[in-house]
Design a protein around this motif. Structure first.
Motif, short mmCIF file in Angstrom:
data_model
loop_
_atom_site.label_atom_id
_atom_site.label_comp_id
_atom_site.label_asym_id
_atom_site.label_seq_id
_atom_site.Cartn_x
_atom_site.Cartn_y
_atom_site.Cartn_z
N ASP A 1 0.85 -1.18 0.00
CA ASP A 1 0.00 0.00 0.00
C ASP A 1 0.89 1.24 0.00
N PRO A 2 0.88 2.08 -1.05
CA PRO A 2 1.76 3.24 -1.11
C PRO A 2 1.49 4.26 -0.02
N PHE A 3 0.32 4.16 0.64
CA PHE A 3 -0.01 5.12 1.68
C PHE A 3 0.55 4.72 3.04
N SER A 4 1.01 3.49 3.19
CA SER A 4 1.57 3.07 4.47
C SER A 4 2.96 2.48 4.32
N ALA A 5 3.45 2.40 3.12
CA ALA A 5 4.75 1.78 2.87
C ALA A 5 5.89 2.75 3.13
N PRO A 6 6.99 2.24 3.69
CA PRO A 6 8.18 3.11 3.79
C PRO A 6 8.67 3.45 2.39
N VAL B 1 0.82 12.50 2.03
CA VAL B 1 1.86 12.96 2.94
C VAL B 1 1.23 12.88 4.33
N ALA B 2 1.83 12.12 5.21
CA ALA B 2 1.24 11.93 6.54
C ALA B 2 2.22 12.36 7.62
N VAL C 1 3.39 21.38 12.71
CA VAL C 1 4.08 20.83 11.54
C VAL C 1 3.72 21.66 10.32
N ASP C 2 4.72 22.09 9.58
CA ASP C 2 4.51 22.77 8.30
C ASP C 2 4.92 21.80 7.20
N ILE C 3 4.02 21.55 6.27
CA ILE C 3 4.32 20.66 5.15
C ILE C 3 4.28 21.47 3.87
N GLU C 4 5.33 21.35 3.07
CA GLU C 4 5.38 22.01 1.77
C GLU C 4 5.64 20.96 0.71
N ASP C 5 5.00 21.11 -0.42
CA ASP C 5 5.23 20.21 -1.54
C ASP C 5 5.09 21.02 -2.82
N PRO D 1 -6.40 17.23 12.51
CA PRO D 1 -6.64 16.27 13.59
C PRO D 1 -8.05 16.33 14.17
N THR D 2 -8.74 17.45 14.00
CA THR D 2 -10.11 17.55 14.49
C THR D 2 -11.13 17.24 13.41
N GLY D 3 -10.65 16.85 12.22
CA GLY D 3 -11.53 16.51 11.12
C GLY D 3 -11.82 17.67 10.18
N THR D 4 -11.28 18.85 10.47
CA THR D 4 -11.45 20.01 9.60
C THR D 4 -10.80 19.73 8.24
#
Length: 70
Positions: free
Chosen positions: A2-7, A26-27, A38-42, A58-61
């Motif tokens: 699974d590409p969403f959980s694989a290293p 990106v998790a 956490v700041d994530i940039e792509d 984290p609150t579902g927003t």
């Protein structure tokens, strides 16, 4: 795999044709119990067009956008 959980060493790599849909995740997780910011940039390469993204906090927003994530 699974590409969403694989290293990264097990992530799927492929060849795509113009018009194909490409999906990736990106998790970030905090298992320490303290508040973390956490700041994530792509940056999306110019070869891709019509890019859309969705963020679930984290609150579902849910937040959506287009183009690079910054």
């Amino acid at each position: 795999c699974d590409p969403f959980s694989a290293p990264p060493s097990q992530a799927k790599v492929g060849t795509y044709t113009s018009g194909d849909t490409v999906t990736f995740a990106v998790a970030a997780a905090n298992i320490g119990g303290e508040t973390v910011v956490v700041d994530i940039e792509d940056t999306v390469p110019a070869v891709f067009d019509d890019v859309a993204w969705t963020r679930t906090g984290p609150t579902g927003t849910v937040t959506t956008g287009t183009g690079s994530i910054d």
